[in-house]
Design an enzyme around this catalytic site. Structure first.
Site, PDB file in Angstrom:
ATOM      1  N   ARG A  67      -4.505  11.582  13.660  1.00  0.00           N
ATOM      2  CA  ARG A  67      -3.281  10.792  13.813  1.00  0.00           C
ATOM      3  C   ARG A  67      -2.026  11.669  13.714  1.00  0.00           C
ATOM      4  O   ARG A  67      -1.064  11.489  14.457  1.00  0.00           O
ATOM      5  CB  ARG A  67      -3.244   9.693  12.741  1.00  0.00           C
ATOM      6  CG  ARG A  67      -2.102   8.711  12.929  1.00  0.00           C
ATOM      7  CD  ARG A  67      -2.133   7.583  11.905  1.00  0.00           C
ATOM      8  NE  ARG A  67      -3.385   6.866  11.871  1.00  0.00           N
ATOM      9  CZ  ARG A  67      -3.773   5.969  12.772  1.00  0.00           C
ATOM     10  NH1 ARG A  67      -2.995   5.689  13.799  1.00  0.00           N
ATOM     11  NH2 ARG A  67      -4.930   5.362  12.666  1.00  0.00           N
ATOM     12  N   ASN A 109       9.487  -3.791  16.539  1.00  0.00           N
ATOM     13  CA  ASN A 109       8.149  -4.214  16.958  1.00  0.00           C
ATOM     14  C   ASN A 109       8.138  -5.728  17.122  1.00  0.00           C
ATOM     15  O   ASN A 109       8.903  -6.435  16.469  1.00  0.00           O
ATOM     16  CB  ASN A 109       7.139  -3.816  15.861  1.00  0.00           C
ATOM     17  CG  ASN A 109       5.720  -4.225  16.201  1.00  0.00           C
ATOM     18  OD1 ASN A 109       5.228  -3.955  17.309  1.00  0.00           O
ATOM     19  ND2 ASN A 109       5.043  -4.890  15.279  1.00  0.00           N
ATOM     20  N   HIS A 111       5.564  -9.028  16.778  1.00  0.00           N
ATOM     21  CA  HIS A 111       4.288  -9.391  16.166  1.00  0.00           C
ATOM     22  C   HIS A 111       4.026 -10.876  16.424  1.00  0.00           C
ATOM     23  O   HIS A 111       4.930 -11.700  16.231  1.00  0.00           O
ATOM     24  CB  HIS A 111       4.337  -9.116  14.661  1.00  0.00           C
ATOM     25  CG  HIS A 111       3.039  -9.402  13.980  1.00  0.00           C
ATOM     26  ND1 HIS A 111       1.958  -8.548  14.066  1.00  0.00           N
ATOM     27  CD2 HIS A 111       2.635 -10.459  13.235  1.00  0.00           C
ATOM     28  CE1 HIS A 111       0.943  -9.072  13.387  1.00  0.00           C
ATOM     29  NE2 HIS A 111       1.322 -10.216  12.881  1.00  0.00           N
TER      30      HIS A 111
HETATM   31  C1  GRF Z   1       1.780  -9.370  21.977  1.00  0.00           C
HETATM   32  O1  GRF Z   1       1.225 -10.567  21.530  1.00  0.00           O
HETATM   33  C2  GRF Z   1       2.501  -8.675  20.851  1.00  0.00           C
HETATM   34  O2  GRF Z   1       3.069  -9.553  19.945  1.00  0.00           O
HETATM   35  C3  GRF Z   1       1.383  -7.909  20.193  1.00  0.00           C
HETATM   36  O3  GRF Z   1       0.586  -7.463  21.263  1.00  0.00           O
HETATM   37  C4  GRF Z   1       0.715  -8.345  22.362  1.00  0.00           C
HETATM   38  C5  GRF Z   1       1.120  -7.525  23.543  1.00  0.00           C
HETATM   39  O4  GRF Z   1       1.143  -8.282  24.717  1.00  0.00           O
HETATM   40  N1  GRF Z   1       1.913  -6.873  19.345  1.00  0.00           N
HETATM   41  P1  GRF Z   1       1.750  -7.651  26.049  1.00  0.00           P
HETATM   42  O5  GRF Z   1       1.036  -6.326  26.277  1.00  0.00           O
HETATM   43  O6  GRF Z   1       3.209  -7.490  25.854  1.00  0.00           O
HETATM   44  O7  GRF Z   1       1.406  -8.644  27.118  1.00  0.00           O
END
Ligand code: GRF
Length: 218
Positions: A67, A109, A111
Site C-alpha cells: 500500500r 469522498n 459514501h
Molecule cells: C457509490 O455508491 C459511492 O457512494 C460508493 O461507490 C459507489 C460508486 O458508484 N463509494 P459509481 O462508480 O460512482 O457509479
C-alpha cells in the site's frame, strides 16, 4: 500557479464521475476535471472520462508490492495535475495516513449511507437487514480513519417496506448524484472548509450530520 480544478479517483462504473462531468459541462461546477485516475484497468468510468476529453489514467494497484508504494505513486501522480480538490468517487481503496495527510482538507469522498451509520461496504444490505427506516448518502472530508471525516452534506430518504438492497442502491445513487456536485462546487468556491475536524459552510460550523437534505429538501 494557484491549484485549480479537480482530480477524480474511481474504481468502477463512474456514475458519480458522470454527474460531476455533467456539472462541469452545464456550468454548475465552475472548475474543470484535470484528470481521472482509476486503480482498475476495466473501470467503466474511464470511458466516461475519455468521452468527455478528460485525461484518464490507470494506476493499477496490483502492480505495486504494498500500500505504501502504491499510495506514494498515486500521490505523485495527483500532484502532477496540481488540483485544488481531490474527489474520491467510488475509489474502493483504503488510503494510508501518509497519503491522506498530503491532501487533508482538500479531499472529499461520497459514501452510500448516513455516516456515521454503516461505514464500510454493503451499506444497503446492512440497512435492510437492520430494519433502518432512514437511509441515504453522505459527502465528507477524508481523514485517516475510514469513512470518518467531517460530514459536508447528507441526503436522506425513507426506507419503504418494499425496498430491497437493489432498490435502495438505485434510490441512494440518485441522491449521490445530487449532493456530490453541490459539495464540490461549495469547495471550489471556498464556501466550505475543514477546521478542528468539523465542516464550516460560509463560516458557520455545521452540526455532525453536515448540511442536510431530507427527502430532497433542506
Ligand atoms: C457509490 O455508491 C459511492 O457512494 C460508493 O461507490 C459507489 C460508486 O458508484 N463509494 P459509481 O462508480 O460512482 O457509479
Amino acid at each position: 500557479m494557484t491549484p485549480q480544478g479537480m482530480v477524480v479517483l474511481i474504481s468502477g462504473g463512474g456514475t458519480n464521475l458522470q454527474a460531476i462531468i455533467d456539472g462541469v459541462e452545464s456550468g454548475a461546477i465552475s472548475q474543470p476535471i484535470a484528470a481521472v485516475i482509476s486503480n482498475k484497468a476495466d473501470a467503466k468510468g474511464l470511458a466516461r472520462a475519455s468521452r468527455a476529453g478528460i485525461p484518464a489514467v490507470i494506476l493499477d494497484h496490483t502492480a505495486f508490492g504494498d500500500r505504501a508504494h502504491y499510495d506514494a505513486a498515486l500521490a505523485e501522480l495527483i500532484h502532477r495535475f496540481d488540483p485544488k480538490l481531490v474527489v474520491l468517487a467510488g475509489f474502493m481503496r483504503i488510503l494510508s495516513a501518509d497519503f491522506v495527510a498530503q491532501f487533508e482538507g482538500r479531499m472529499i469522498n461520497i459514501h452510500p449511507a448516513l455516516l456515521p451509520e454503516f461505514k464500510g461496504l454493503h451499506t444497503h444490505e446492512r440497512a435492510i437487514a437492520e430494519g433502518a427506516t432512514r437511509h441515504g448518502a453522505t459527502v465528507h472530508f477524508v481523514t485517516a480513519a475510514l469513512d470518518d471525516g467531517p460530514n459536508i452534506i447528507q441526503a436522506a430518504l425513507s426506507v419503504t417496506s418494499s425496498d430491497t438492497p437493489d432498490t435502495l442502491a438505485t434510490r441512494v445513487l440518485a441522491l449521490e448524484h445530487q449532493i456530490f456536485p453541490m459539495a464540490i462546487e461549495w469547495f471550489l468556491q471556498n464556501n466550505i472548509c475543514m477546521k478542528d475536524n468539523r465542516c464550516y459552510l460560509n463560516g458557520l460550523c455545521l452540526d455532525a450530520n453536515g448540511y442536510h437534505l431530507e427527502n430532497g429538501t433542506p
